[in-house]
Design a protein around this motif. Structure first.
Motif, short mmCIF file in Angstrom:
data_model
loop_
_atom_site.label_atom_id
_atom_site.label_comp_id
_atom_site.label_asym_id
_atom_site.label_seq_id
_atom_site.Cartn_x
_atom_site.Cartn_y
_atom_site.Cartn_z
N LYS A 181 0.84 -1.21 0.00
CA LYS A 181 0.00 0.00 0.00
C LYS A 181 0.87 1.25 0.00
O LYS A 181 0.55 2.26 -0.65
N GLY A 182 1.98 1.17 0.72
CA GLY A 182 2.89 2.32 0.76
C GLY A 182 3.50 2.61 -0.60
O GLY A 182 3.62 3.77 -1.01
N GLN A 222 2.17 1.91 -3.49
CA GLN A 222 1.13 2.48 -4.35
C GLN A 222 0.93 3.96 -4.08
O GLN A 222 0.53 4.73 -4.97
N ASN A 223 1.24 4.39 -2.87
CA ASN A 223 1.09 5.82 -2.51
C ASN A 223 2.41 6.58 -2.61
O ASN A 223 2.52 7.69 -2.09
N GLY A 224 3.41 5.94 -3.23
CA GLY A 224 4.69 6.61 -3.43
C GLY A 224 5.61 6.60 -2.22
O GLY A 224 6.59 7.33 -2.17
N LYS A 225 5.32 5.74 -1.23
CA LYS A 225 6.16 5.67 -0.02
C LYS A 225 7.10 4.46 -0.14
O LYS A 225 6.93 3.42 0.50
N ARG A 257 9.00 2.33 2.72
CA ARG A 257 8.42 1.20 3.48
C ARG A 257 9.07 -0.13 3.12
O ARG A 257 8.95 -1.09 3.87
#
Length: 215
Positions: free
Chosen positions: A128-129, A131-134, A137
């Motif tokens: 999920k990180g 996908q959000n550009g993080k 992680r």
């Protein structure tokens, strides 16, 4: 050389991490990790014998895919630790250690399955990180997964060495002479039985001489 439970539990946890958690150094092999614990506790001869027995009897217990076998490293480590700490050099006590360590190996298997499910949750959190550009992680997820793996193995060994050791010593002192005599004989019979299981597991492998005769 050492009877420090925390130190030995840490060494045992590092051995358990091998192959499943990090790297493939074969230090989780029973014949190696038992000998290592035996060396640290000044009885490498008994430890080597225990490791040999466990290695041969459970030689087909290999983690493959989603299959999670019992942790045979813990059987060799715990039985070596208990006999070296409470009854060093007594073969019958080593056999009792092997018997008692089996339920603990099943307990660790249950803990391992729970830990793998927890690691899956960490993986989903990392995905999920991403996908959000993080992207940060990824490293955090790998480090935290490895940390939790080592931590649960470390805590398991502290618990098993102390609580299991108390159970081990107290029950052993209640055994009759007949039971102890059976354990003494098992010390020499189990390697023979283990060798038979090795042949059984590799029975499809034929020597060139036998293959020639079959042809």
């Amino acid at each position: 050389m050492s009877e420090n439970v925390i130190f030995l539990a840490f060494i045992a946890a590092l051995c358990t991490v091998d192959i499943i958690g990090f790297g493939q150094f074969m230090i989780c092999s029973p014949i190696f990790c038992a000998s290592l614990i035996g060396f640290l506790m000044d009885d490498i001869g008994t430890a080597l014998w225990i490791g040999m027995i466990v290695e041969m009897i459970w030689i087909d217990a290999i983690p493959m895919g989603v299959a999670v076998p019992i942790d045979i490293s813990s059987i060799s480590i715990l039985s070596t630790f208990w006999v070296c700490k409470y009854f060093m050099g007594l073969h019958e006590a080593a056999i009792w250690g092997l018997i008692l360590a089996v339920p603990f190996a099943y307990l660790y298997r249950w803990i391992d399955v729970w830990g793998r499910n927890f690691n899956v949750k960490i993986m989903h959190w990392v995905e999920k990180g991403i996908q959000n550009g993080k992207d940060g992680r990824i490293n955090f997820g790998i480090a935290s997964g490895l940390f939790f793996f080592v931590s649960r193995a470390f805590l398991f060994y502290i618990f098993a060495m102390i609580i299991g050791g108390w159970i081990y010593a107290n029950i052993y002192l209640q055994f009759s002479e007949l039971v102890l005599e059976c354990f003494k004989k098992a010390w020499y019979l189990l390697p023979v039985s283990g060798f038979g299981m090795v042949i059984h597991n590799f029975r499809n492998v034929k020597t060139p001489f036998l293959r020639h005769r079959d042809d």
